[in-house]
Write a protein that holds these residues in place. Structure first.
Motif, PDB file in Angstrom:
ATOM      1  N   SER A 198      31.940  35.459  35.845  1.00 14.40           N
ATOM      2  CA  SER A 198      32.558  36.730  35.481  1.00 14.40           C
ATOM      3  C   SER A 198      33.011  37.487  36.725  1.00 14.40           C
ATOM      4  O   SER A 198      32.395  37.395  37.794  1.00 14.40           O
ATOM      5  CB  SER A 198      31.575  37.583  34.670  1.00 14.40           C
ATOM      6  N   GLU A 255      38.593  34.814  35.741  1.00 12.62           N
ATOM      7  CA  GLU A 255      38.050  36.171  35.687  1.00 12.62           C
ATOM      8  C   GLU A 255      37.793  36.747  37.078  1.00 12.62           C
ATOM      9  O   GLU A 255      38.012  37.936  37.304  1.00 12.62           O
ATOM     10  CB  GLU A 255      36.775  36.217  34.836  1.00 12.62           C
ATOM     11  N   ASN A 261      40.809  38.243  38.582  1.00 10.54           N
ATOM     12  CA  ASN A 261      41.368  39.377  37.844  1.00 10.54           C
ATOM     13  C   ASN A 261      40.645  40.647  38.290  1.00 10.54           C
ATOM     14  O   ASN A 261      39.435  40.770  38.133  1.00 10.54           O
ATOM     15  CB  ASN A 261      41.179  39.145  36.339  1.00 10.54           C
ATOM     16  N   SER A 265      36.405  42.528  33.129  1.00  5.04           N
ATOM     17  CA  SER A 265      36.452  41.214  32.478  1.00  5.04           C
ATOM     18  C   SER A 265      36.041  41.320  31.009  1.00  5.04           C
ATOM     19  O   SER A 265      34.855  41.265  30.684  1.00  5.04           O
ATOM     20  CB  SER A 265      35.520  40.234  33.203  1.00  5.04           C
ATOM     21  N   THR A 325      36.045  39.678  27.304  1.00  4.96           N
ATOM     22  CA  THR A 325      36.129  38.341  26.717  1.00  4.96           C
ATOM     23  C   THR A 325      37.381  38.162  25.868  1.00  4.96           C
ATOM     24  O   THR A 325      37.992  37.091  25.867  1.00  4.96           O
ATOM     25  CB  THR A 325      34.862  38.054  25.882  1.00  4.96           C
ATOM     26  N   THR A 375      40.234  37.136  28.041  1.00  6.68           N
ATOM     27  CA  THR A 375      40.073  35.755  28.512  1.00  6.68           C
ATOM     28  C   THR A 375      40.476  34.768  27.429  1.00  6.68           C
ATOM     29  O   THR A 375      41.218  33.819  27.682  1.00  6.68           O
ATOM     30  CB  THR A 375      38.616  35.510  28.941  1.00  6.68           C
TER      31      THR A 375
END
Length: 199
Positions: free
Chosen positions: A38, A75, A78, A82, A84, A87
């Motif tokens: 993550s 992630e 990014n 984060s 989900t 993603t």
């Protein structure tokens, strides 16, 4: 193709994580398990988390000998929080023909209604939940039923032997100068030592 994303801080990754990944691989007949360290998890904003690149290195070392395991830096590259659902939107967009699964612990199942845009997550993948210590089976079944009825999506419950290992306990042992090699996959201890992590 059937692939699962296994997200987590992996701070550090330990043999319990590999145990979960293998159980999911075999029980769900997956082609790949993708480990996803993550970046900025919203539920851990108040905690000190090891730098993403170091956590990535540790996962890379842990899974390097297993061809059915992959590692994603999506992630950690990014800069935003984060989530989900973002993603899963991205991975579904890149591979729309893949049957996607998302591996989470039963603690996440219990808190799932607090997650952002749960309906989008469940549109793009099947949620596969693994056991963790401290949860009664009847409570798990009750929450599973509630989520399924609320979102009209099946939740897969992976009943597997529980290895009661946590990254938090490993770090505590290290502060006491106790041996933790037996809890870590090959190569992880070396990275911890080389970069003086958890000192």
């Amino acid at each position: 193709m059937k692939k699962a994303i296994f997200g987590g801080t992996f701070d550090p990754i330990h043999v319990g994580h590999l145990h979960i990944a293998y159980e999911a691989l075999y029980n769900l007949n997956l082609d790949k398990v993708i480990f996803m360290p993550s970046g900025n998890p919203p539920h851990k904003m108040d905690r000190v988390v090891t730098a993403a690149k170091l956590r990535y290195k540790m996962v890379e070392a842990a899974i390097q000998k297993e061809p059915l395991f992959e590692l994603s830096d999506y992630e950690i590259n990014n800069s935003s929080v984060s989530y989900t659902y973002k993603t899963m939107e991205q991975f579904h967009y890149l591979e729309p023909e893949t049957d996607w699964y998302f591996l989470v612990g039963v603690d996440s199942l219990m808190d799932l209604k607090k997650w952002k845009n749960v309906h989008i997550i469940l549109q793009h993948c099947k949620l596969a939940v693994f056991s963790r210590p401290g949860y009664a089976n009847e409570d798990i079944i009750e929450m599973k039923k509630f989520i399924e009825e609320t979102y009209k999506q099946e939740i897969i419950y992976l009943e597997m032997p529980i290895l009661d290992i946590s990254s938090t306990v490993i770090k505590k042992k290290m502060t006491l100068n106790r041996q933790v090699d037996y809890l870590l996959p090959c190569g992880v201890q070396e990275i911890i030592n080389n970069y003086h992590i958890y000192k």
